[in-house]
Design a protein around this motif. Structure first.
Motif, PDB file in Angstrom:
ATOM      1  N   THR A   8       0.751  -1.240  -0.364  1.00  0.00           N
ATOM      2  CA  THR A   8      -0.104   0.029   0.216  1.00  0.00           C
ATOM      3  C   THR A   8       0.955   0.973  -0.502  1.00  0.00           C
ATOM      4  N   ALA A   9      -0.065   2.564  -0.085  1.00  0.00           N
ATOM      5  CA  ALA A   9       0.789   4.035  -0.457  1.00  0.00           C
ATOM      6  C   ALA A   9       1.459   3.828   0.933  1.00  0.00           C
ATOM      7  N   PRO A  10       1.770   4.877   1.305  1.00  0.00           N
ATOM      8  CA  PRO A  10       3.111   5.438   2.562  1.00  0.00           C
ATOM      9  C   PRO A  10       2.066   5.661   3.482  1.00  0.00           C
ATOM     10  N   THR A  11       1.265   6.219   3.437  1.00  0.00           N
ATOM     11  CA  THR A  11      -0.033   6.984   3.921  1.00  0.00           C
ATOM     12  C   THR A  11      -0.645   6.283   5.000  1.00  0.00           C
ATOM     13  N   LEU A  12      -1.162   7.207   5.987  1.00  0.00           N
ATOM     14  CA  LEU A  12      -1.785   6.005   6.964  1.00  0.00           C
ATOM     15  C   LEU A  12      -3.138   6.594   6.648  1.00  0.00           C
ATOM     16  N   PHE A  43       4.439   4.222  13.221  1.00  0.00           N
ATOM     17  CA  PHE A  43       3.913   3.619  13.069  1.00  0.00           C
ATOM     18  C   PHE A  43       4.086   2.119  13.669  1.00  0.00           C
ATOM     19  N   LEU A  44       4.740   1.970  14.638  1.00  0.00           N
ATOM     20  CA  LEU A  44       4.678   0.600  16.127  1.00  0.00           C
ATOM     21  C   LEU A  44       3.544   1.469  16.619  1.00  0.00           C
ATOM     22  N   LYS A  45       3.133   3.028  16.556  1.00  0.00           N
ATOM     23  CA  LYS A  45       2.166   2.720  17.896  1.00  0.00           C
ATOM     24  C   LYS A  45       0.949   2.368  17.118  1.00  0.00           C
ATOM     25  N   THR A  46       0.192   2.317  15.858  1.00  0.00           N
ATOM     26  CA  THR A  46      -0.035   2.363  15.322  1.00  0.00           C
ATOM     27  C   THR A  46      -0.709   0.712  14.970  1.00  0.00           C
ATOM     28  N   VAL A  47       0.436   0.160  15.227  1.00  0.00           N
ATOM     29  CA  VAL A  47       0.790  -1.639  15.134  1.00  0.00           C
ATOM     30  C   VAL A  47      -0.181  -1.939  16.438  1.00  0.00           C
ATOM     31  N   LYS A  48       0.292  -1.508  17.131  1.00  0.00           N
ATOM     32  CA  LYS A  48      -0.087  -1.968  18.890  1.00  0.00           C
ATOM     33  C   LYS A  48      -1.485  -1.595  18.956  1.00  0.00           C
ATOM     34  N   LYS A  49      -1.567  -0.460  18.497  1.00  0.00           N
ATOM     35  CA  LYS A  49      -3.836   0.062  18.537  1.00  0.00           C
ATOM     36  C   LYS A  49      -4.730  -1.434  17.497  1.00  0.00           C
ATOM     37  N   ARG A  51      -3.336  -3.957  17.439  1.00  0.00           N
ATOM     38  CA  ARG A  51      -3.455  -5.443  17.476  1.00  0.00           C
ATOM     39  C   ARG A  51      -4.387  -5.002  18.866  1.00  0.00           C
ATOM     40  N   ALA A  52      -4.454  -4.213  19.731  1.00  0.00           N
ATOM     41  CA  ALA A  52      -5.289  -3.994  20.593  1.00  0.00           C
ATOM     42  C   ALA A  52      -6.615  -3.943  20.259  1.00  0.00           C
ATOM     43  N   ARG A  53      -7.413  -3.201  19.936  1.00  0.00           N
ATOM     44  CA  ARG A  53      -7.973  -2.983  19.125  1.00  0.00           C
ATOM     45  C   ARG A  53      -8.977  -3.848  18.053  1.00  0.00           C
ATOM     46  N   VAL A  54      -8.381  -4.479  17.095  1.00  0.00           N
ATOM     47  CA  VAL A  54      -9.231  -4.919  15.886  1.00  0.00           C
ATOM     48  C   VAL A  54      -8.673  -6.831  15.759  1.00  0.00           C
ATOM     49  N   ASN A  55      -7.269  -6.803  15.859  1.00  0.00           N
ATOM     50  CA  ASN A  55      -6.378  -8.049  15.388  1.00  0.00           C
ATOM     51  C   ASN A  55      -5.727  -8.864  15.970  1.00  0.00           C
ATOM     52  N   ASP A  56      -5.800  -9.333  17.055  1.00  0.00           N
ATOM     53  CA  ASP A  56      -4.345  -9.582  18.208  1.00  0.00           C
ATOM     54  C   ASP A  56      -4.121 -10.481  17.951  1.00  0.00           C
ATOM     55  N   ARG A  57      -3.793 -11.192  16.431  1.00  0.00           N
ATOM     56  CA  ARG A  57      -3.315 -12.091  15.598  1.00  0.00           C
ATOM     57  C   ARG A  57      -2.173 -11.305  15.143  1.00  0.00           C
ATOM     58  N   PHE A  58      -1.896  -9.640  14.978  1.00  0.00           N
ATOM     59  CA  PHE A  58      -1.378  -9.214  13.881  1.00  0.00           C
ATOM     60  C   PHE A  58       0.153  -8.853  14.191  1.00  0.00           C
ATOM     61  N   SER A  59       1.468  -9.461  13.779  1.00  0.00           N
ATOM     62  CA  SER A  59       2.360  -9.183  14.528  1.00  0.00           C
ATOM     63  C   SER A  59       3.506  -8.022  13.127  1.00  0.00           C
ATOM     64  N   VAL A  60       4.637  -7.671  13.716  1.00  0.00           N
ATOM     65  CA  VAL A  60       5.920  -6.911  12.809  1.00  0.00           C
ATOM     66  C   VAL A  60       6.426  -8.523  12.248  1.00  0.00           C
ATOM     67  N   ALA A  61       6.357  -8.620  10.700  1.00  0.00           N
ATOM     68  CA  ALA A  61       7.835  -9.588  10.812  1.00  0.00           C
ATOM     69  C   ALA A  61       8.786  -9.338  10.337  1.00  0.00           C
ATOM     70  N   GLY A  62       9.508  -7.707  10.310  1.00  0.00           N
ATOM     71  CA  GLY A  62      11.081  -7.426  10.263  1.00  0.00           C
ATOM     72  C   GLY A  62      10.954  -6.588   9.844  1.00  0.00           C
ATOM     73  N   ILE A  63      11.373  -5.287   9.867  1.00  0.00           N
ATOM     74  CA  ILE A  63      12.042  -4.245   9.326  1.00  0.00           C
ATOM     75  C   ILE A  63      13.141  -4.002   8.034  1.00  0.00           C
ATOM     76  N   LEU A  64      12.244  -3.940   6.827  1.00  0.00           N
ATOM     77  CA  LEU A  64      13.186  -3.828   5.594  1.00  0.00           C
ATOM     78  C   LEU A  64      13.658  -2.526   5.486  1.00  0.00           C
ATOM     79  N   LEU A  65      15.038  -1.928   5.295  1.00  0.00           N
ATOM     80  CA  LEU A  65      15.835  -1.304   4.850  1.00  0.00           C
ATOM     81  C   LEU A  65      15.784  -0.904   3.167  1.00  0.00           C
ATOM     82  N   THR A  66      14.652   0.058   2.505  1.00  0.00           N
ATOM     83  CA  THR A  66      15.266  -0.151   1.055  1.00  0.00           C
ATOM     84  C   THR A  66      15.036   1.798   1.086  1.00  0.00           C
ATOM     85  N   MET A  67      15.930   2.236  -0.287  1.00  0.00           N
ATOM     86  CA  MET A  67      16.575   2.646  -0.986  1.00  0.00           C
ATOM     87  C   MET A  67      17.909   2.852  -0.165  1.00  0.00           C
TER      88      MET A  67
END
Length: 138
Positions: A8-12, A43-49, A51-67
């Motif tokens: 998706t696009a980089p905006t939330l 973005f990590l704050k959004t991930v926590k929200k 996980r807490a509010r909508v999808n408790d299975r949601f997690s971060v697979a990792g960080i990928l450095l690009t460009m």
């Protein structure tokens, strides 16, 4: 189990929030630029929200450095800062996607990078990422 990659696009906006809510994992891409760490923390704050509010299975697979331009000090500093901040907490992929005009050209010509520039450094980096993900998933 079926697996999909949703890019998706980089905006939330609503599309991104819905994509994240439907996902089990997210790969966070980080462009090693000056404001990258602030954006990553937000973005990590959004991930926590999500996980807490909508999808408790949601997690971060990792960080990928690009460009990445490994020749610049800024890229080296941000890469080190990401590693120092998140190592041991969030996986940091070994693959680094280089900054190359071939990626932009392939988008412009509506061709997959692997077909447009099969020998480019970016194509090789994405292939390495795919191998890394396959090994990660088992």
């Amino acid at each position: 189990m079926m697996q999909f990659i949703i890019d998706t696009a980089p905006t939330l906006g609503a599309l991104n929030i819905n994509a994240l809510a439907a996902a089990d994992e997210v790969i966070i891409t980080v462009n090693p630029q000056l404001l990258a760490m602030m954006g990553l923390q937000d973005f990590l704050k959004t991930v926590k929200k999500i996980r807490a509010r909508v999808n408790d299975r949601f997690s971060v697979a990792g960080i990928l450095l690009t460009m990445c331009d490994a020749r610049t000090n800024l890229c080296k500093v941000i890469t080190e800062q990401v590693r120092d901040t998140f190592e041991g907490q969030i996986r940091i992929f070994e693959s680094r996607i280089p900054n190359t005009v071939k990626v932009g050209e392939s988008v412009y010509y509506s061709e997959p990078l692997i077909e447009y520039a099969p020998e480019s450094n970016a194509t090789k980096a994405y292939k390495n990422l795919a191998k890394e993900l396959i090994n990660y998933e088992g």
